[in-house]
Scaffold this active site. Structure first.
Site, PDB file in Angstrom:
ATOM      1  N   CYS A   1      10.948 -33.714  13.184  1.00  0.00           N
ATOM      2  CA  CYS A   1       9.749 -32.860  13.240  1.00  0.00           C
ATOM      3  C   CYS A   1       8.909 -33.050  14.456  1.00  0.00           C
ATOM      4  O   CYS A   1       7.932 -32.262  14.903  1.00  0.00           O
ATOM      5  CB  CYS A   1       9.002 -32.907  11.947  1.00  0.00           C
ATOM      6  SG  CYS A   1       8.538 -34.420  11.455  1.00  0.00           S
TER       7      CYS A   1
ATOM      8  N   GLU B   1       8.579 -23.899  15.468  1.00  0.00           N
ATOM      9  CA  GLU B   1       9.389 -25.363  15.441  1.00  0.00           C
ATOM     10  C   GLU B   1      10.912 -25.236  15.708  1.00  0.00           C
ATOM     11  O   GLU B   1      11.427 -24.426  14.772  1.00  0.00           O
ATOM     12  CB  GLU B   1       9.279 -26.148  14.137  1.00  0.00           C
ATOM     13  CG  GLU B   1       9.945 -27.297  13.970  1.00  0.00           C
ATOM     14  CD  GLU B   1       9.552 -28.322  12.773  1.00  0.00           C
ATOM     15  OE1 GLU B   1       9.683 -29.298  12.888  1.00  0.00           O
ATOM     16  OE2 GLU B   1       9.674 -27.529  11.886  1.00  0.00           O
TER      17      GLU B   1
ATOM     18  N   GLU C   1       3.771 -33.537   4.853  1.00  0.00           N
ATOM     19  CA  GLU C   1       4.254 -33.777   6.069  1.00  0.00           C
ATOM     20  C   GLU C   1       5.229 -32.964   6.649  1.00  0.00           C
ATOM     21  O   GLU C   1       6.177 -32.595   6.272  1.00  0.00           O
ATOM     22  CB  GLU C   1       4.827 -35.228   6.183  1.00  0.00           C
ATOM     23  CG  GLU C   1       4.009 -36.246   5.858  1.00  0.00           C
ATOM     24  CD  GLU C   1       2.793 -36.399   6.656  1.00  0.00           C
ATOM     25  OE1 GLU C   1       2.718 -36.187   7.574  1.00  0.00           O
ATOM     26  OE2 GLU C   1       1.769 -37.031   5.920  1.00  0.00           O
TER      27      GLU C   1
END
Length: 474
Positions: A284, A378, A250
């Protein structure tokens, strides 16, 4: 006075080895929270051996007993909710209101796992499809795979641990936990509960340790599965050295949302503020890119920017704080440099952008170049970019223009647009009239592309943490 050094749990034994330690520092107050002992390579190897012995016990636990163990863990976390929440806030700087939500979710995750432990079933397979199968039938049952290694990040130190540990125990596996270096005390507090739950002691260890020791565990062929949550670079590296073991990754994201002309603008703004800036954006699946239809763009932007300016920035122990400190000064400097890069390439700061010690003000950018890091990477911080679109296809192409594909959202009351987005967005989940940070802990959760490999969510993780075995009868 010498600081108290917290021991780690090695297969039922609390250990301090007199060697290397790690001090955890409150990211807001810059004061020590506690010091933990780091496990050595030899101790990690011993934990694996104990886990092998513990697995011989956990694999034989009846489902009713596994349910009782997981229910005990769930109920005890609930009883200690405020202690856990305040510890999470102290270790990682999460706003106390959001730390409490995390604890509630962990309670649910262990509860769900207990319930799933009682219904891990199988199939009856007809075999008389061929002449040589006449008079025979098959039974398929799922069996635990062995030792599961969980590696957890700092941003959800309790519930992301729960998402790896709870399904592993529900399936009858042994478990080794490598907690985040920023928040090992939360994991060790959970370990105390588990050590009192009735789980066979050797089957569970919590090992704060160096990256080198963690990598040796990932390579260890005695471990059946790796479940990792963290950065893409580290995740894919660990997968490359994991050998034949099963892997769930993940990883990161730069989630996008669409707000079309049929959306309730005020409701979208209210939700998008939290989706963009909760826990300083260190999530996230937090919103990083917002696509707003041309006809409502100016109205949305004015409302959103004014609301962002009003968000409370400061002490995470304050009940109203949304944006607190980033986890470390390196993150603060990185995010500030990405904002500068976006501005140097033509981006416009509509609000925020400034540092406040180890925090970044809620930052809204528009006109960002798609080659900049705030668009492509990100951000993992309180920064969001705004984009105008004229057609739904244009917005979908913008969101898909990413190496990530975790979750996305669409705010719309047009069923055609919703279904078109569902069919064409390259992500693991599409969330309607809600932020991509939406997650209920029974959902299949995970992404595609650089966002990961496999799915979490208790039921879905159990499928990976078990192997089907067939019995042919006749």
């Amino acid at each position: 006075m010498e600081p108290t050094i917290h021991p780690f749990l090695l297969g039922g034994e609390w250990k301090t080895n007199g060697g290397e330690t790690l001090t955890i520092v409150d990211p807001y107050r810059r004061s020590p929270v506690g010091t933990v002992t780091l496990a050595t390579e030899a101790e990690a190897q011993e934990a694996v051996e104990r886990a092998r012995a513990g697995f011989q016990q956990t694999r034989k636990l009846p489902s009713a007993r596994r349910y009782e163990i997981l229910s005990f863990i769930s109920n005890t976390i609930r009883e200690q909710k405020e202690e856990f929440a305040r510890l999470i806030t102290a270790e990682v700087g999460k706003g106390i209101q959001f730390s409490r939500i995390e604890v509630d979710r962990a309670v649910m995750t262990f509860q769900l796992a207990g319930e799933e432990a009682r219904r891990i079933g199988g199939d009856v397979v007809p075999l008389d499809l061929a002449p040589h199968g006449i008079g025979r039938f098959g039974i398929v049952r799922r069996f635990p795979i062995g030792i599961v290694l969980g590696v957890v990040p700092f941003n959800f130190p309790l519930n992301l641990t729960a998402h790896k540990l709870a399904p592993a125990l529900a399936a009858g596996n042994a478990f080794l936990l490598k907690p985040p270096p920023q928040a090992p005390l939360t994991a060790l507090k959970l370990a105390k509960i588990i050590s009192e739950s009735g789980l066979p002691a050797e089957a569970f260890s919590v090992l704060p340790c160096s990256n080198a020791v963690a990598e040796s565990l990932v390579r260890d062929e005695r471990i059946a599965m790796l479940s990792f949550t963290g950065s893409p670079n580290i995740g894919w590296k660990l997968k490359s050295i994991a050998g034949k073991k099963k892997v769930i990754l993940e990883l990161g994201g730069n989630a996008g949302i669409i707000v079309d002309r049929t959306a309730n603008v005020e409701e979208a703004v209210k939700k998008n503020l939290i989706g963009s800036f909760v826990y300083s954006g260190q999530v996230c699946i937090k919103i990083q890119r917002i696509y707003v239809e041309d006809s409502i763009y100016d109205r949305y932007v004015d409302t959103f920017v004014n609301a962002a300016k009003a968000l409370r920035v400061g002490d995470p122990a304050d009940e109203t704080t949304v944006v607190g400190p980033l986890i470390d000064s390196g993150s603060t400097e990185r995010i500030a440099s990405w904002i500068r890069e976006a501005v140097e390439r033509g981006g416009v700061v509509l609000c925020g952008g400034a540092k406040r010690e180890q925090a970044i003000e809620p930052t809204v950018l528009e006109r960002v170049d798609r080659t900049t890091k705030v668009f492509r990477e990100e951000i993992f911080g309180p920064v969001v970019t705004l984009h105008r679109f004229k057609s739904l296809e244009e917005a979908l192409a913008g969101i898909n223009d990413s190496r990530f594909g975790l979750q996305a959202g669409i705010f719309s009351n047009d069923f055609h647009n919703i279904m078109y987005a569902f069919e064409h967005l390259d992500v693991g989940a599409v969330i309607v009239n809600e932020n991509p940070i939406f997650r209920v802990d029974n959902m299949p959760y995970g992404g595609i592309k650089d966002s990961g490999f496999g799915r979490e969510g208790v039921k879905y993780a159990i499928e990976t943490m078990t192997e089907p075995k067939m019995l042919v009868m006749g």
